[in-house]
Design a protein around this motif. Structure first.
Motif, PDB file in Angstrom:
ATOM      1  N   ASN A 224       0.810  -1.218   0.000  1.00 47.34           N
ATOM      2  CA  ASN A 224       0.000   0.000   0.000  1.00 47.34           C
ATOM      3  C   ASN A 224       0.844   1.268   0.000  1.00 47.34           C
ATOM      4  O   ASN A 224       0.300   2.370   0.019  1.00 47.34           O
ATOM      5  CB  ASN A 224      -0.913   0.000   1.235  1.00 47.34           C
ATOM      6  CG  ASN A 224      -1.839  -1.191   1.267  1.00 47.34           C
ATOM      7  OD1 ASN A 224      -2.724  -1.319   0.429  1.00 47.34           O
ATOM      8  ND2 ASN A 224      -1.628  -2.094   2.222  1.00 47.34           N
ATOM      9  N   ASP A 266      -1.921   5.865   0.941  1.00 48.04           N
ATOM     10  CA  ASP A 266      -2.805   4.687   0.860  1.00 48.04           C
ATOM     11  C   ASP A 266      -2.599   3.764   2.056  1.00 48.04           C
ATOM     12  O   ASP A 266      -3.557   3.154   2.560  1.00 48.04           O
ATOM     13  CB  ASP A 266      -2.535   3.908  -0.435  1.00 48.04           C
ATOM     14  CG  ASP A 266      -2.990   4.661  -1.674  1.00 48.04           C
ATOM     15  OD1 ASP A 266      -3.775   5.621  -1.524  1.00 48.04           O
ATOM     16  OD2 ASP A 266      -2.546   4.306  -2.778  1.00 48.04           O
ATOM     17  N   GLU A 269      -4.496   5.089   4.958  1.00 51.41           N
ATOM     18  CA  GLU A 269      -5.930   4.847   4.787  1.00 51.41           C
ATOM     19  C   GLU A 269      -6.299   3.411   5.153  1.00 51.41           C
ATOM     20  O   GLU A 269      -7.314   3.161   5.800  1.00 51.41           O
ATOM     21  CB  GLU A 269      -6.330   5.147   3.340  1.00 51.41           C
ATOM     22  CG  GLU A 269      -7.822   4.994   3.062  1.00 51.41           C
ATOM     23  CD  GLU A 269      -8.682   5.871   3.959  1.00 51.41           C
ATOM     24  OE1 GLU A 269      -9.768   5.400   4.373  1.00 51.41           O
ATOM     25  OE2 GLU A 269      -8.268   7.005   4.258  1.00 51.41           O
TER      26      GLU A 269
END
Length: 559
Positions: A224, A266, A269
């Motif tokens: 990610n 990301d 998140e």
């Protein structure tokens, strides 16, 4: 990077192919940790000196690697939860584990160099990706072990990791996925991001179990994150792929020319969603670890720095007490002398990592930082309980750099501006080192105290000038804060010690020499210096491979 000189082309234990090596490995006495590790060590050492093709080297390494990592897994409990100041036997176990990982990494590097030197990258792209991925993984494990034991990173650690990335980027290996049953399958880029993100998470502030959990899951979490070549200043971390430094928060880097970025948006998140309970994931991280990662992997500008928070904080006052508790409540006499291997069998022999120890002496735990050798030991024991105290206090607010605490006025004689402090929160794995920056009277019963954190991890040593046996001094080696751009430093009592002085630092695991560089800060109680390690010409054992029989024979007997 210098690779080892090669000699003969045949191995004494097996043919250089997967079936022969696997058959040999299957005959190892797996129930006998000492014998298995001994045979694997010698086999790997011999392979390092062989002049063989990259195919033979890779096949041999891939067949040996599972057995080696099984040995490393078996040795791990022997150094986890050890004191910060490692006993010599534990230190020998750590050296053996590090040697295994270094041998693997260097052999995979030899395979990489063979492929590159013959311009076979297009034809053997998958083999090149495998070798680069494996080297990244082994060096990542070495980095993990350094942080587990609150030690400095190995020299050239980041130069070697960045070199792997440069090869991978140049030959477009980054997206290639490599299977790894030992440490998790992932792409070459993910294997590179694993140590980068690990260091960016401030592992010194984590328990050993939290570090292990994080490292174990990073081969997945790193999918990610991504390396960003354009606008690196928009990323959380930036790094110089041509240098020998870890990633650093972009806000703390003045000159970023040639740097790349690590985009963690990301990743933040994904972890935030886990914390909110939006994902039912088997690989979900513990909530406390997730909270720490959310803070560590966010840009400094995105965080609230100082905030009101009530926490219980253990605190020691003065260099004497802080030195004692950082050393795992070991007195000076225990730190200043090498420990025997087993029931006195070693009889003062120095470890392979060191060559010089101060002479045996009876050191007192004197509150004066220059140690008084004349004070009787009975008086030392009588005073120790009063000198080496720690208090429990409550924070008023906390920040990334320190604490604001409430201090009972009845203990005001214990505290003064510029005093060295030891600090530990309830779940912290080790003592941090800080100092008192200001004191203000809040009421008749309470003082307000501002504390700056100097380092989240430290090691206790006894220091003396290189050419003198006495006097000796308490010393704290302050761990580097990589992502904050802070190097390892040495804290000494504020005595007449000049820049350029050469010192010997001693603890049970051994000794090493250093030269003081710039004095970074000082108070009336202590001074903090940058330093350079000194390697003597006759101490080549520090940087060259020693004979396995000589270096680890006693360890294998004790295992």
């Amino acid at each position: 990077m210098k690779l080892r000189r090669r000699g003969q082309s045949n191995h004494s234990q097996f043919e250089l192919n997967a079936s022969s090596v696997t058959a040999w490995a299957n005959k190892l006495p797996r129930a006998n940790l000492a014998e298995s590790s001994k045979q694997l060590y010698k086999t790997l050492d011999e392979l390092s000196n062989l002049d063989c093709s990259f195919r033979q080297r890779l096949e041999t390494l891939e067949a040996l690697r599972p057995s080696i990592h099984l040995i490393l897994q078996g040795l791990q409990p022997r150094y986890l939860n050890a004191s910060i100041v490692l006993p010599e036997k534990t230190a020998a176990v750590v050296r053996l584990c590090n040697r295994f990982n270094n041998y693997l990494a260097d052999n995979y590097r030899q395979a990489v160099e063979d492929i590159l030197s013959h311009s076979w990258t297009s034809r053997f792209r998958q083999s090149l990706a495998l070798a680069v991925h494996r080297e990244l993984t082994e060096r990542s494990v070495l980095l993990l072990r350094s942080y587990l034991l609150y030690q400095s990173e190995q020299p050239n650690c980041w130069e070697q990791l960045h070199r792997c990335y440069q090869i991978s980027r140049k030959h477009k290996l980054n997206p290639i996925r490599v299977d790894d049953p030992c440490h998790g399958s992932c792409t070459v880029e993910q294997a590179y991001l694993r140590p980068m993100l690990f260091v960016g998470a401030h592992p010194y502030q984590m328990s050993q179990q939290a570090q292990l959990t994080l490292h174990e899951t990073l081969h997945q979490l790193s999918s990610n994150a991504r390396i960003q070549t354009s606008d690196p200043r928009k990323c959380c971390f930036i790094f110089n792929p041509q240098g020998n430094q870890p990633p650093i928060y972009q806000e703390l880097c003045e000159d970023s020319e040639g740097f790349l970025g690590i985009n963690t948006s990301d990743l933040i998140e994904v972890i935030s969603e886990q914390v909110r309970g939006g994902k039912n994931d088997d690989n979900k991280l513990p909530p406390q670890l997730s909270s720490k990662l959310l803070e560590a992997w966010s840009s400094i500008s995105d965080r609230e720095d100082r905030h009101a928070e009530r926490r219980n904080l253990e605190l020691t006052v003065g260099l004497s007490s802080t030195h004692f508790f950082v050393a795992g409540e070991q007195p000076l006499e225990a730190i200043s002398q090498p420990l025997s291997y087993d029931n006195g069998d070693r009889k003062g022999r120095s470890s392979p990592a060191t060559k010089t120890h101060p002479q045996k002496s009876t050191l007192s735990t004197n509150p004066v930082e220059e140690i008084d050798y004349s004070e009787p030991q009975k008086q030392n024991k009588k005073n120790k309980s009063n000198i080496n105290r720690h208090f429990t206090v409550e924070t008023v607010n906390v920040s990334r750099r320190g604490y604001y605490i409430a201090w009972p006025a009845t203990e005001s004689t214990q505290l003064r501006t510029g005093e060295v402090l030891g600090l530990r929160e309830g779940d912290a794995p080790c003592w941090s080192v800080g100092c008192v920056r200001w004191i203000k009277k809040h009421s008749e019963e309470e003082l307000q105290v501002g504390i700056e954190i100097l380092s989240h991890a430290a090691e206790s040593y006894v220091a003396r000038l290189l050419d003198q046996e006495q006097p000796t001094y308490r010393a704290l080696l302050l761990g580097a804060e990589s992502t904050l751009g802070t190097p390892s430093r040495l804290l000494l009592p504020n005595i007449s010690m000049s820049e350029g002085s050469e010192l010997v630092l001693t603890q049970p695991a051994g000794s090493f020499c250093l030269q003081l560089k710039q004095q970074l800060s000082s108070t009336r109680d202590f001074a903090v210096y940058e330093y350079d390690a000194i390697v003597k010409e006759n101490d080549e054992g520090l940087v060259q491979e020693d004979s396995a029989n000589e270096e680890f024979s006693e360890l294998w007997e004790s295992l």
